[in-house]
Design a protein around this motif. Structure first.
Motif, PDB file in Angstrom:
ATOM      1  N   LEU A  34      33.270  97.172  86.421  1.00  0.00           N
ATOM      2  CA  LEU A  34      32.095  96.314  86.453  1.00  0.00           C
ATOM      3  C   LEU A  34      32.128  95.307  85.302  1.00  0.00           C
ATOM      4  N   ALA A  35      32.536  95.783  84.112  1.00  0.00           N
ATOM      5  CA  ALA A  35      32.624  94.877  82.960  1.00  0.00           C
ATOM      6  C   ALA A  35      33.654  93.781  83.216  1.00  0.00           C
ATOM      7  N   ALA A  36      34.795  94.159  83.830  1.00  0.00           N
ATOM      8  CA  ALA A  36      35.833  93.166  84.135  1.00  0.00           C
ATOM      9  C   ALA A  36      35.324  92.150  85.155  1.00  0.00           C
ATOM     10  N   MET A  37      34.601  92.635  86.175  1.00  0.00           N
ATOM     11  CA  MET A  37      34.054  91.724  87.178  1.00  0.00           C
ATOM     12  C   MET A  37      33.033  90.772  86.559  1.00  0.00           C
ATOM     13  N   ASN A  38      32.177  91.296  85.660  1.00  0.00           N
ATOM     14  CA  ASN A  38      31.192  90.446  84.997  1.00  0.00           C
ATOM     15  C   ASN A  38      31.865  89.385  84.138  1.00  0.00           C
ATOM     16  N   TYR A  39      32.949  89.792  83.464  1.00  0.00           N
ATOM     17  CA  TYR A  39      33.682  88.837  82.629  1.00  0.00           C
ATOM     18  C   TYR A  39      34.290  87.735  83.479  1.00  0.00           C
ATOM     19  N   GLU A  40      34.912  88.116  84.600  1.00  0.00           N
ATOM     20  CA  GLU A  40      35.521  87.127  85.479  1.00  0.00           C
ATOM     21  C   GLU A  40      34.469  86.200  86.085  1.00  0.00           C
ATOM     22  N   LEU A  41      33.311  86.776  86.430  1.00  0.00           N
ATOM     23  CA  LEU A  41      32.234  85.959  86.991  1.00  0.00           C
ATOM     24  C   LEU A  41      31.718  84.969  85.963  1.00  0.00           C
ATOM     25  N   GLN A  42      31.536  85.442  84.729  1.00  0.00           N
ATOM     26  CA  GLN A  42      31.072  84.556  83.671  1.00  0.00           C
ATOM     27  C   GLN A  42      32.086  83.446  83.418  1.00  0.00           C
ATOM     28  N   ARG A  43      33.383  83.808  83.392  1.00  0.00           N
ATOM     29  CA  ARG A  43      34.428  82.818  83.169  1.00  0.00           C
ATOM     30  C   ARG A  43      34.463  81.801  84.312  1.00  0.00           C
ATOM     31  N   SER A  44      34.298  82.287  85.552  1.00  0.00           N
ATOM     32  CA  SER A  44      34.291  81.385  86.701  1.00  0.00           C
ATOM     33  C   SER A  44      33.111  80.425  86.640  1.00  0.00           C
ATOM     34  N   ASN A  45      31.947  80.958  86.237  1.00  0.00           N
ATOM     35  CA  ASN A  45      30.767  80.098  86.128  1.00  0.00           C
ATOM     36  C   ASN A  45      30.962  79.029  85.058  1.00  0.00           C
ATOM     37  N   GLU A  46      31.566  79.427  83.929  1.00  0.00           N
ATOM     38  CA  GLU A  46      31.821  78.470  82.856  1.00  0.00           C
ATOM     39  C   GLU A  46      32.802  77.393  83.314  1.00  0.00           C
ATOM     40  N   GLU A  47      33.854  77.823  84.035  1.00  0.00           N
ATOM     41  CA  GLU A  47      34.822  76.860  84.545  1.00  0.00           C
ATOM     42  C   GLU A  47      34.182  75.927  85.560  1.00  0.00           C
ATOM     43  N   LEU A  48      33.296  76.480  86.404  1.00  0.00           N
ATOM     44  CA  LEU A  48      32.614  75.655  87.399  1.00  0.00           C
ATOM     45  C   LEU A  48      31.703  74.641  86.720  1.00  0.00           C
ATOM     46  N   ASP A  49      30.975  75.084  85.677  1.00  0.00           N
ATOM     47  CA  ASP A  49      30.124  74.155  84.927  1.00  0.00           C
ATOM     48  C   ASP A  49      30.958  73.047  84.299  1.00  0.00           C
ATOM     49  N   SER A  50      32.114  73.431  83.709  1.00  0.00           N
ATOM     50  CA  SER A  50      32.983  72.438  83.077  1.00  0.00           C
ATOM     51  C   SER A  50      33.528  71.455  84.105  1.00  0.00           C
ATOM     52  N   PHE A  51      33.924  71.982  85.266  1.00  0.00           N
ATOM     53  CA  PHE A  51      34.442  71.117  86.325  1.00  0.00           C
ATOM     54  C   PHE A  51      33.363  70.150  86.797  1.00  0.00           C
ATOM     55  N   ALA A  52      32.156  70.671  87.010  1.00  0.00           N
ATOM     56  CA  ALA A  52      31.063  69.816  87.470  1.00  0.00           C
ATOM     57  C   ALA A  52      30.771  68.726  86.446  1.00  0.00           C
ATOM     58  N   TYR A  53      30.797  69.088  85.177  1.00  0.00           N
ATOM     59  CA  TYR A  53      30.519  68.112  84.118  1.00  0.00           C
ATOM     60  C   TYR A  53      31.593  67.030  84.080  1.00  0.00           C
ATOM     61  N   ILE A  54      32.873  67.459  84.073  1.00  0.00           N
ATOM     62  CA  ILE A  54      33.975  66.503  83.977  1.00  0.00           C
ATOM     63  C   ILE A  54      34.030  65.614  85.222  1.00  0.00           C
ATOM     64  N   ALA A  55      33.909  66.245  86.401  1.00  0.00           N
ATOM     65  CA  ALA A  55      34.003  65.480  87.645  1.00  0.00           C
ATOM     66  C   ALA A  55      32.883  64.451  87.739  1.00  0.00           C
ATOM     67  N   SER A  56      31.659  64.869  87.464  1.00  0.00           N
ATOM     68  CA  SER A  56      30.538  63.941  87.582  1.00  0.00           C
ATOM     69  C   SER A  56      30.611  62.850  86.517  1.00  0.00           C
ATOM     70  N   HIS A  57      31.052  63.221  85.305  1.00  0.00           N
ATOM     71  CA  HIS A  57      31.159  62.227  84.232  1.00  0.00           C
ATOM     72  C   HIS A  57      32.219  61.179  84.559  1.00  0.00           C
ATOM     73  N   ASP A  58      33.369  61.624  85.071  1.00  0.00           N
ATOM     74  CA  ASP A  58      34.460  60.698  85.381  1.00  0.00           C
ATOM     75  C   ASP A  58      34.166  59.854  86.617  1.00  0.00           C
ATOM     76  N   LEU A  59      33.312  60.328  87.501  1.00  0.00           N
ATOM     77  CA  LEU A  59      32.983  59.563  88.709  1.00  0.00           C
ATOM     78  C   LEU A  59      32.006  58.432  88.425  1.00  0.00           C
ATOM     79  N   LYS A  60      31.256  58.538  87.341  1.00  0.00           N
ATOM     80  CA  LYS A  60      30.197  57.566  87.091  1.00  0.00           C
ATOM     81  C   LYS A  60      30.742  56.166  86.836  1.00  0.00           C
ATOM     82  N   GLU A  61      31.840  56.072  86.082  1.00  0.00           N
ATOM     83  CA  GLU A  61      32.350  54.746  85.707  1.00  0.00           C
ATOM     84  C   GLU A  61      32.806  53.935  86.919  1.00  0.00           C
ATOM     85  N   PRO A  62      33.718  54.462  87.789  1.00  0.00           N
ATOM     86  CA  PRO A  62      34.101  53.651  88.961  1.00  0.00           C
ATOM     87  C   PRO A  62      32.945  53.386  89.904  1.00  0.00           C
ATOM     88  N   LEU A  63      32.030  54.327  90.021  1.00  0.00           N
ATOM     89  CA  LEU A  63      30.888  54.127  90.911  1.00  0.00           C
ATOM     90  C   LEU A  63      29.995  53.012  90.387  1.00  0.00           C
TER      91      LEU A  63
END
Length: 285
Positions: A34-63
Motif C-alpha cells: 500500500l505504501a508503494a502504491m501511494n508513493y507511485e500515485l503521488q509521484r504520478s500526480n506530481e508528474e501529471l501536474d508538472s506536465f500540465a504546467y509545462i504543456a500549458s505554459h509552452d502552448l501560450k506563446e504560439p497561441l
C-alpha cells in the motif's frame, strides 16, 4: 467444570505463535504494498501536474501569436477581404481566445497543486462579504438576495485559496439561476446539527464545521452530480448562462482537498443546489 479451560498444550502454543507470525507477515506485506502504491500515485500526480504546467505554459506563446496575427489581419486587410474572410478571421480570434482561457485554467489548476498553503486565521464572515461585494460590482444587473443565517467562524486556512473557493461557488450559484427572485445562502453546520447532513462515503466528517453554499437555481440532475467536478466538464452549451471554461468546480475541489476536506453536492432540478464542504485542521501535502 464450567468457566475453566484446559491447559494449553505445547504444540498448540507453537501453532498459535506460528499463526501470529504468519498474520503479522501478511499485514506487513500489505502495508508495504500500500505504501508503494501511494508513493507511485503521488509521484504520478506530481508528474501529471508538472506536465500540465509545462504543456500549458509552452502552448501560450504560439497561441498568443496566432491570436495577435489574426487581429492584425482584420485591422490591416478588413477592407480588402470579403465578408466571408472577415467572418472566418473573427471565428479564429474567438477560438484562440477560448483556447487561451482553457490553457489559463489548466495552468492555474496545475499551479494550485504545487503551491504551498499559507495557513492563518481567517475571518470567513469578512472574507465572504468581500467576495459578495466584488461579485456584485462585476455583475451589477444580477439582483440576488444574499443570506448569511449566522456569522461565519474564523478558521486556519489559506486566505487566497479560500477566497477563490467561495468566489467559484457563489458565482456559480448566481450564474445558474433563472428564477425571477434569486437568492444565495452561505452558512455552516456544526455540533449535533451535522447529523442533518448526508455525508458521502469516506468523507472527512471529523471536521468541526460543514460549510455550504445553497441556491434556488436551475439544479443538477442526479446522474450529473459527480461529473460537474471533472475539469472542463460543462452540462450546458458553451455560451449558456454566461459561458465559462468548466474548471471552477474542479479548482474548488482541489482547494478543499488540499485543506484536508471533502466537497459534495445535493441538488434537485428546477429547485436548486447545495454545495457542502469540510475543512480539516491540518493541510494535506
Amino acid at each position: 467444570v464450567q468457566g475453566c479451560a484446559l491447559p494449553w498444550k505445547a504444540c498448540e502454543l507453537e501453532a498459535i505463535a506460528e499463526l501470529r507470525s504468519l498474520i503479522v507477515g501478511i499485514v506487513l506485506r500489505q502495508a508495504e504494498d500500500l505504501a508503494a502504491m501511494n508513493y507511485e500515485l503521488q509521484r504520478s500526480n506530481e508528474e501529471l501536474d508538472s506536465f500540465a504546467y509545462i504543456a500549458s505554459h509552452d502552448l501560450k506563446e504560439p497561441l498568443r501569436g496566432i491570436h495577435n496575427y489574426a487581429n492584425f489581419l482584420m485591422e490591416d486587410y478588413a477592407e480588402t477581404l470579403a465578408d466571408d474572410g472577415v467572418t472566418k478571421l473573427e471565428t479564429l480570434v474567438r477560438l484562440t481566445q477560448r483556447m487561451e482561457d482553457l490553457i489559463n485554467s489548466l495552468l492555474h489548476f496545475s499551479r494550485l497543486g504545487r503551491a504551498e498553503l499559507i495557513r492563518q486565521s481567517v475571518n470567513l464572515n469578512e472574507l465572504v462579504q468581500q467576495v459578495i461585494d466584488t461579485l456584485t460590482i462585476t455583475r451589477p444587473h444580477n439582483e440576488i438576495e444574499f443570506r448569511i443565517p449566522q456569522s461565519l467562524p474564523s478558521i486556519p486556512c489559506d486566505r487566497a485559496q479560500m477566497n477563490e473557493l467561495f468566489t467559484n461557488l457563489i458565482s456559480n450559484a448566481m450564474k445558474y439561476n433563472d428564477k425571477a427572485e434569486k437568492w444565495v445562502e452561505i452558512g455552516f453546520i456544526e455540533g449535533n446539527r451535522r447529523r442533518e447532513v448526508a455525508f458521502p462515503p469516506a468523507s472527512a466528517s471529523s471536521s468541526p464545521h460543514t460549510f455550504y453554499v445553497r441556491d434556488n437555481g436551475i439544479g443538477i440532475s442526479q446522474e450529473h452530480l459527480d461529473k460537474i467536478f471533472q475539469i472542463f466538464r460543462r452540462l450546458h452549451g458553451r455560451d449558456d448562462f454566461g459561458g465559462g471554461t468548466g474548471a471552477g468546480l474542479t479548482i474548488a475541489r482541489k482547494i478543499v482537498e488540499r485543506h484536508g476536506g471533502r466537497i459534495w453536492v445535493e441538488s434537485t432540478p428546477l429547485q436548486g443546489s447545495t454545495f457542502y464542504f469540510t475543512l480539516s485542521a491540518e493541510a494535506n501535502a
